[in-house]
Design a protein around this motif. Sequence first.
Motif, PDB file in Angstrom:
ATOM      1  N   GLY A 180       2.431-107.471  16.606  1.00  0.00           N
ATOM      2  CA  GLY A 180       1.768-108.757  16.467  1.00  0.00           C
ATOM      3  C   GLY A 180       1.939-109.409  15.119  1.00  0.00           C
ATOM      4  N   ILE A 181       2.608-108.751  14.176  1.00  0.00           N
ATOM      5  CA  ILE A 181       2.813-109.317  12.842  1.00  0.00           C
ATOM      6  C   ILE A 181       4.309-109.475  12.610  1.00  0.00           C
ATOM      7  N   ASP A 182       4.733-110.703  12.269  1.00  0.00           N
ATOM      8  CA  ASP A 182       6.146-110.967  12.023  1.00  0.00           C
ATOM      9  C   ASP A 182       6.467-110.559  10.592  1.00  0.00           C
ATOM     10  N   VAL A 183       7.139-109.435  10.427  1.00  0.00           N
ATOM     11  CA  VAL A 183       7.374-108.855   9.110  1.00  0.00           C
ATOM     12  C   VAL A 183       8.423-109.626   8.313  1.00  0.00           C
ATOM     13  N   LYS A 184       9.456-110.118   8.965  1.00  0.00           N
ATOM     14  CA  LYS A 184      10.601-110.695   8.253  1.00  0.00           C
ATOM     15  C   LYS A 184      10.226-111.879   7.348  1.00  0.00           C
ATOM     16  N   PRO A 185       9.439-112.873   7.825  1.00  0.00           N
ATOM     17  CA  PRO A 185       9.075-113.981   6.935  1.00  0.00           C
ATOM     18  C   PRO A 185       8.276-113.526   5.717  1.00  0.00           C
ATOM     19  N   LEU A 186       7.451-112.497   5.874  1.00  0.00           N
ATOM     20  CA  LEU A 186       6.682-111.976   4.752  1.00  0.00           C
ATOM     21  C   LEU A 186       7.615-111.415   3.689  1.00  0.00           C
ATOM     22  N   VAL A 187       8.615-110.643   4.107  1.00  0.00           N
ATOM     23  CA  VAL A 187       9.572-110.079   3.153  1.00  0.00           C
ATOM     24  C   VAL A 187      10.361-111.198   2.474  1.00  0.00           C
ATOM     25  N   THR A 188      10.749-112.206   3.236  1.00  0.00           N
ATOM     26  CA  THR A 188      11.494-113.337   2.666  1.00  0.00           C
ATOM     27  C   THR A 188      10.674-114.029   1.591  1.00  0.00           C
ATOM     28  N   GLU A 189       9.384-114.232   1.841  1.00  0.00           N
ATOM     29  CA  GLU A 189       8.530-114.908   0.873  1.00  0.00           C
ATOM     30  C   GLU A 189       8.360-114.049  -0.377  1.00  0.00           C
ATOM     31  N   LEU A 190       8.258-112.735  -0.206  1.00  0.00           N
ATOM     32  CA  LEU A 190       8.163-111.838  -1.353  1.00  0.00           C
ATOM     33  C   LEU A 190       9.438-111.904  -2.193  1.00  0.00           C
ATOM     34  N   GLN A 191      10.581-112.001  -1.529  1.00  0.00           N
ATOM     35  CA  GLN A 191      11.850-112.123  -2.237  1.00  0.00           C
ATOM     36  C   GLN A 191      11.897-113.388  -3.082  1.00  0.00           C
ATOM     37  N   GLU A 192      11.419-114.484  -2.526  1.00  0.00           N
ATOM     38  CA  GLU A 192      11.495-115.772  -3.215  1.00  0.00           C
ATOM     39  C   GLU A 192      10.640-115.803  -4.472  1.00  0.00           C
ATOM     40  N   ARG A 193       9.578-114.996  -4.519  1.00  0.00           N
ATOM     41  CA  ARG A 193       8.673-115.028  -5.671  1.00  0.00           C
ATOM     42  C   ARG A 193       8.871-113.850  -6.615  1.00  0.00           C
ATOM     43  N   ALA A 194       9.863-113.013  -6.337  1.00  0.00           N
ATOM     44  CA  ALA A 194      10.039-111.783  -7.113  1.00  0.00           C
ATOM     45  C   ALA A 194      10.282-112.046  -8.588  1.00  0.00           C
ATOM     46  N   GLU A 195      11.182-112.976  -8.921  1.00  0.00           N
ATOM     47  CA  GLU A 195      11.547-113.201 -10.318  1.00  0.00           C
ATOM     48  C   GLU A 195      10.345-113.654 -11.145  1.00  0.00           C
ATOM     49  N   GLU A 196       9.519-114.507 -10.554  1.00  0.00           N
ATOM     50  CA  GLU A 196       8.346-114.993 -11.276  1.00  0.00           C
ATOM     51  C   GLU A 196       7.384-113.857 -11.590  1.00  0.00           C
ATOM     52  N   GLU A 197       7.191-112.946 -10.646  1.00  0.00           N
ATOM     53  CA  GLU A 197       6.245-111.853 -10.861  1.00  0.00           C
ATOM     54  C   GLU A 197       6.757-110.817 -11.851  1.00  0.00           C
ATOM     55  N   LEU A 198       8.063-110.785 -12.070  1.00  0.00           N
ATOM     56  CA  LEU A 198       8.624-109.812 -13.006  1.00  0.00           C
ATOM     57  C   LEU A 198       8.430-110.222 -14.464  1.00  0.00           C
ATOM     58  N   ASP A 199       8.130-111.483 -14.724  1.00  0.00           N
ATOM     59  CA  ASP A 199       7.969-111.967 -16.093  1.00  0.00           C
ATOM     60  C   ASP A 199       6.482-112.067 -16.414  1.00  0.00           C
ATOM     61  N   TYR A 200       5.976-111.087 -17.153  1.00  0.00           N
ATOM     62  CA  TYR A 200       4.552-111.066 -17.476  1.00  0.00           C
ATOM     63  C   TYR A 200       4.144-112.241 -18.370  1.00  0.00           C
ATOM     64  N   ARG A 201       5.098-112.914 -19.021  1.00  0.00           N
ATOM     65  CA  ARG A 201       4.750-114.084 -19.823  1.00  0.00           C
ATOM     66  C   ARG A 201       4.192-115.194 -18.934  1.00  0.00           C
ATOM     67  N   LEU A 202       4.776-115.348 -17.741  1.00  0.00           N
ATOM     68  CA  LEU A 202       4.269-116.343 -16.799  1.00  0.00           C
ATOM     69  C   LEU A 202       2.884-115.952 -16.294  1.00  0.00           C
ATOM     70  N   GLU A 203       2.696-114.658 -16.054  1.00  0.00           N
ATOM     71  CA  GLU A 203       1.382-114.182 -15.623  1.00  0.00           C
ATOM     72  C   GLU A 203       0.345-114.419 -16.706  1.00  0.00           C
ATOM     73  N   ALA A 204       0.723-114.150 -17.970  1.00  0.00           N
ATOM     74  CA  ALA A 204      -0.202-114.362 -19.082  1.00  0.00           C
ATOM     75  C   ALA A 204      -0.597-115.830 -19.183  1.00  0.00           C
ATOM     76  N   GLU A 205       0.374-116.710 -18.987  1.00  0.00           N
ATOM     77  CA  GLU A 205       0.109-118.149 -19.042  1.00  0.00           C
ATOM     78  C   GLU A 205      -0.902-118.555 -17.968  1.00  0.00           C
ATOM     79  N   ALA A 206      -0.702-118.071 -16.743  1.00  0.00           N
ATOM     80  CA  ALA A 206      -1.633-118.404 -15.658  1.00  0.00           C
ATOM     81  C   ALA A 206      -3.005-117.793 -15.909  1.00  0.00           C
ATOM     82  N   GLN A 207      -3.040-116.540 -16.349  1.00  0.00           N
ATOM     83  CA  GLN A 207      -4.329-115.868 -16.555  1.00  0.00           C
ATOM     84  C   GLN A 207      -5.135-116.551 -17.652  1.00  0.00           C
ATOM     85  N   ARG A 208      -4.453-117.065 -18.689  1.00  0.00           N
ATOM     86  CA  ARG A 208      -5.170-117.769 -19.755  1.00  0.00           C
ATOM     87  C   ARG A 208      -5.901-118.992 -19.204  1.00  0.00           C
ATOM     88  N   VAL A 209      -5.243-119.707 -18.289  1.00  0.00           N
ATOM     89  CA  VAL A 209      -5.861-120.891 -17.692  1.00  0.00           C
ATOM     90  C   VAL A 209      -7.091-120.494 -16.877  1.00  0.00           C
TER      91      VAL A 209
END
Length: 441
Positions: A180-209
């Motif tokens: 009942g859960i379509d796995v493929k689109p979930l994996v695709t979405e995780l792939q698209e956001r991978a680079e952003e999550e690997l850079d903790y500087r971007l995370e720090a910027e968001a967390q500060r806000v």
Amino acid sequence: MTDLPRKAVARTARLAALPLGYAGRSAIGLGKRIGGAPAEVVMTELQQRTAEQLFKTLGELKGGAMKFGQAMSIFEAALPEELAAPYREQLTRLQDSAPPMPTITVRQILAEELGAEADRLSDLDAEPAAAASIGQVHRARWDGEEVAVKVQYPGAGDALRNDLKQLARVARGLGPVFPGIDVKPLVTELQERAEEELDYRLEAEAQRVFAAEYAGDPAIVVPEVRAGTEKVLVSSWLDSPASLAQVIREGTQAERDHYGERFVRFLFGAPARTGMLHADPHPGNFRLVPEPDGSPGRLGVLDYGAVARFEERALPASLGSLIRIACMDDYDSLVTALRDEGFIREKINVDAEKLRSYLGPFVEPASTPEFTFSRAWMQDQFKRVNDPKGDAYSVMLRLNLPPSYLLIHRTWVGGVGVLSQLGATVPFRQVLTESLPGFAG
């Protein structure tokens, strides 16, 4: 065969073996049934062994494998009870933990990333306080203040990319594990956001806000950032005994309702306050901060690596308008509105009555002053929309999800999954009225 390092080849092989392992155990189970073993006994054993292999592998590999496992753990409430029960312990275990990396490795990374500022750190705990998909957290002191130091695993970037690439290849084979859960689109979405999550500087910027906006808030706590590099993030320490996962396992109804309401208010309220949606709603990211007397208190929110940023500094008003029209039971108008927003493509016809059959139960939480989310309710929805003979199924196949709504949709479905695991009763309609543009008219 490949130029990947030996460890990467081993990881790829283990991921590729997951659907094969399920198929092999299914064949053994069939053999047992032919031999006279009761079907329900064989199925329970099959599910338990599948869960153990799948989530043990995902947890040990970390990277994209564990990130996928954590994402799937949110949807545990949607699985039929006969399937969910054997998986629950393995699924929820991924929400809070992962095997640690050696302390010497942690210290080397800190020295490389922080440079001279590494001297501001002291009293680093050898054992991690928490571990996740691409990094682990250690308790320490920064200029004498207690802090949480998140350190990215060596090679996390390559592991994340390779894991998600391999998971995309085997996603179809994992289908029987998550009916009942379509796995493929979930994996695709995780792939698209991978680079952003690997850079903790971007995370720090968001967390500060988020930290600035929620400073002194009576319901939500966001740790302040002390330092952020590509692979290290230092934040003020959040004194919390447990996460929402504990409330899911053993919380009282009062605790479920209390933290469930704070969870949903943060999920919907943050975009208007910060311009961002916290897009990783698994329970391990939401920590309990009880009152001094031990009664339910504030909700601490961690991990800002996955966020959706809105130019309008709010959720789309069109989304609130669509839900409002559905709550008014005006499905003829809703068909037109969905078409205008790109949810129904040109030349695709959707019957208004069948659309009501599909969406009606989904908008039920927004149609009453209070709504009690539950595993049974969510299981009913997944069963209903995945019945090929039902109206909901045919409508689902005709609808389109515009790219700008992908992350919002995944986050909301995940949030509803958490509320259903909690079994929380919340004033959902009131929250939407206060926080979702377009919903109040």
